[in-house]
Design a protein around this motif. Structure first.
Motif, PDB file in Angstrom:
ATOM      1  N   ILE A  38       9.966   4.962   1.142  1.00 41.80           N
ATOM      2  CA  ILE A  38      10.082   3.883   0.160  1.00 41.80           C
ATOM      3  C   ILE A  38      11.487   3.278   0.145  1.00 41.80           C
ATOM      4  O   ILE A  38      11.644   2.052   0.139  1.00 41.80           O
ATOM      5  N   GLU A  39      12.505   4.118   0.172  1.00 36.62           N
ATOM      6  CA  GLU A  39      13.874   3.599   0.152  1.00 36.62           C
ATOM      7  C   GLU A  39      14.171   2.789   1.418  1.00 36.62           C
ATOM      8  O   GLU A  39      14.832   1.752   1.361  1.00 36.62           O
ATOM      9  N   ARG A  40      13.697   3.263   2.576  1.00 34.76           N
ATOM     10  CA  ARG A  40      13.918   2.525   3.821  1.00 34.76           C
ATOM     11  C   ARG A  40      13.246   1.166   3.776  1.00 34.76           C
ATOM     12  O   ARG A  40      13.792   0.163   4.239  1.00 34.76           O
ATOM     13  N   VAL A  41      12.038   1.128   3.212  1.00 34.42           N
ATOM     14  CA  VAL A  41      11.319  -0.142   3.101  1.00 34.42           C
ATOM     15  C   VAL A  41      12.089  -1.113   2.212  1.00 34.42           C
ATOM     16  O   VAL A  41      12.225  -2.301   2.522  1.00 34.42           O
ATOM     17  N   LYS A  42      12.608  -0.615   1.099  1.00 36.01           N
ATOM     18  CA  LYS A  42      13.368  -1.470   0.189  1.00 36.01           C
ATOM     19  C   LYS A  42      14.635  -1.994   0.850  1.00 36.01           C
ATOM     20  O   LYS A  42      14.996  -3.176   0.685  1.00 36.01           O
TER      21      LYS A  42
ATOM     22  N   VAL B 109       3.037  -4.454   3.030  1.00 39.02           N
ATOM     23  CA  VAL B 109       4.029  -3.393   3.180  1.00 39.02           C
ATOM     24  C   VAL B 109       3.329  -2.058   3.011  1.00 39.02           C
ATOM     25  O   VAL B 109       2.574  -1.862   2.050  1.00 39.02           O
ATOM     26  N   ILE B 110       3.552  -1.151   3.935  1.00 36.83           N
ATOM     27  CA  ILE B 110       2.951   0.177   3.840  1.00 36.83           C
ATOM     28  C   ILE B 110       4.042   1.205   3.579  1.00 36.83           C
ATOM     29  O   ILE B 110       4.989   1.333   4.352  1.00 36.83           O
ATOM     30  N   GLN B 111       3.898   1.909   2.471  1.00 34.03           N
ATOM     31  CA  GLN B 111       4.820   2.969   2.091  1.00 34.03           C
ATOM     32  C   GLN B 111       4.069   4.288   2.036  1.00 34.03           C
ATOM     33  O   GLN B 111       2.838   4.301   1.976  1.00 34.03           O
ATOM     34  N   TYR B 112       4.803   5.377   2.035  1.00 32.31           N
ATOM     35  CA  TYR B 112       4.145   6.673   1.873  1.00 32.31           C
ATOM     36  C   TYR B 112       5.045   7.639   1.122  1.00 32.31           C
ATOM     37  O   TYR B 112       6.274   7.530   1.139  1.00 32.31           O
ATOM     38  N   ILE B 113       4.409   8.551   0.431  1.00 27.30           N
ATOM     39  CA  ILE B 113       5.074   9.675  -0.227  1.00 27.30           C
ATOM     40  C   ILE B 113       4.347  10.925   0.241  1.00 27.30           C
ATOM     41  O   ILE B 113       3.132  11.037   0.065  1.00 27.30           O
TER      42      ILE B 113
ATOM     43  N   ILE C  98       0.865  -1.177   0.000  1.00 31.86           N
ATOM     44  CA  ILE C  98       0.000   0.000   0.000  1.00 31.86           C
ATOM     45  C   ILE C  98       0.902   1.227   0.000  1.00 31.86           C
ATOM     46  O   ILE C  98       1.705   1.412   0.915  1.00 31.86           O
ATOM     47  N   THR C  99       0.775   2.054  -1.031  1.00 33.79           N
ATOM     48  CA  THR C  99       1.550   3.292  -1.109  1.00 33.79           C
ATOM     49  C   THR C  99       0.600   4.472  -0.963  1.00 33.79           C
ATOM     50  O   THR C  99      -0.155   4.792  -1.888  1.00 33.79           O
ATOM     51  N   PHE C 100       0.618   5.090   0.197  1.00 32.89           N
ATOM     52  CA  PHE C 100      -0.187   6.282   0.444  1.00 32.89           C
ATOM     53  C   PHE C 100       0.564   7.500  -0.099  1.00 32.89           C
ATOM     54  O   PHE C 100       1.774   7.637   0.118  1.00 32.89           O
TER      55      PHE C 100
END
Length: 326
Positions: A312-316, A64-68, A38-40
């Motif tokens: 996003i980079e931290r999640v990757k 996985v939850i990402q955000y921008i 999920i990219t918020f």
């Protein structure tokens, strides 16, 4: 295992974030063969939306939850582009955070792509229950007009809610114009699409961010973005005015020949013609100016959005470390 990534544009949706996550989690529990992200995209929210996204991301145990986070409110179209341009999923879906786009529709959407061979599946409302009558009437009129004056083929009730293959996402991202109209872009890029019908759903919490005036502006941008008819219409209008002028002059000439003794000052005729032509000229300049304004904005080549913060980079990096450990 294929990945499904949900792009969720958010503007002042703090009350919806956790409810949305829970609803999506229930759907993906029925789809154990897929990994989901999920990219918020926080579009410059003025409430606590971003902190709520971070909180839910910290307690989430599934997916996985990402955000921008954008630097300000750039508008939903720019937020959508930001999410799509950063997406990595095999399949990518656009979906609203307020649950007016039912997450359970993802199941038939996946079937349409996986089993039936479609490139994308798009949700279409078949009812407008709970919506003001005037908004419904304007919506129907919008679809009718835009299909007649553009090359697009938009279906009444179509939404932004869509599940797409990677190739479709990449095609949409290639269209980097600043004045964006997602529904029109869907139609323009083509690909094999299946419509998934559903009944209108009320917001789960909060208030709509779309005022009637805002929807009118959105429709207007759609016309300008894909229609060259107004510019061609100016040419036809000029021809019509010329013909009417000749006919009017002929009428006055015939009347003068038939009644040569009737005094005529010509004042009223001159005023009518001047006002008419003046209005036409101003309108014509306005139409041309509108297109020039859009050209002006495009040639500036400003970014469609500016990113203030993302994880996003931290999640990757975290996923890579976990993969290396295994």
């Amino acid at each position: 295992m294929k990945t499904i990534e949900l792009i969720v544009p958010c503007y002042n949706e703090e009350k919806c974030i956790e409810l949305f996550y829970k609803a999506v989690k229930e759907v993906f529990q029925k789809l154990p063969t897929f990994r989901f992200i999920i990219t918020f995209v926080d579009d410059g929210s003025k409430d606590d939306t971003l902190n709520e996204i971070k909180r839910v991301a910290s307690i989430a145990r599934e997916g996985v939850i990402q955000y921008i986070a954008l630097s300000r409110n750039f508008g939903k179209e720019s937020a959508i582009y930001a999410g799509l341009s950063k997406s990595t999923g095999d399949y990518v879906a656009l979906i609203d955070a307020d649950l007016q786009h039912p997450p359970e529709l993802l199941v038939p959407m996946i079937d349409a792509i996986e089993k039936e061979g479609y490139d994308r599946a798009t949700a279409r409302r078949v009812s407008r229950k709970g919506e003001p009558l005037i908004r419904s009437a304007f919506s129907k009129a919008f679809y009718s007009i835009i299909n007649h004056i553009t090359v697009l083929d938009l279906i009444s009730g179509s939404t932004d809610y869509c599940l797409m293959k990677r190739t479709v996402v990449e095609s949409i991202v290639l269209m980097s114009e600043r004045e964006r109209f997602t529904k029109g872009i869907y139609s323009w890029v083509g690909f094999k699409n299946k419509w998934i019908e559903y009944q209108n759903v009320e917001r789960i919490a909060g208030h709509t961010k779309w005022s009637f005036l805002g929807l009118l502006r959105y429709a207007y941008n759609g016309f300008i973005a894909f229609a060259t008819t107004p510019l061609r219409g100016v040419v036809y209008l000029g021809i019509i005015i010329t013909i009417v002028s000749f006919l009017y002059a002929a009428t006055i000439g015939i009347a003068a020949l038939k009644n040569p003794l009737v005094p005529r000052t010509g004042y009223n005729s001159i005023m009518i013609v001047l006002l008419f032509l003046g209005g036409v000229i101003i309108t014509t300049l306005g139409v041309i100016g509108e297109y020039l304004a859009r050209i002006y904005m495009e040639v500036k080549n400003r970014p469609i959005y500016i990113e203030r913060e993302t994880n996003i980079e931290r999640v990757k990096e975290k996923e890579q470390k976990e993969a290396d450990q295994k």
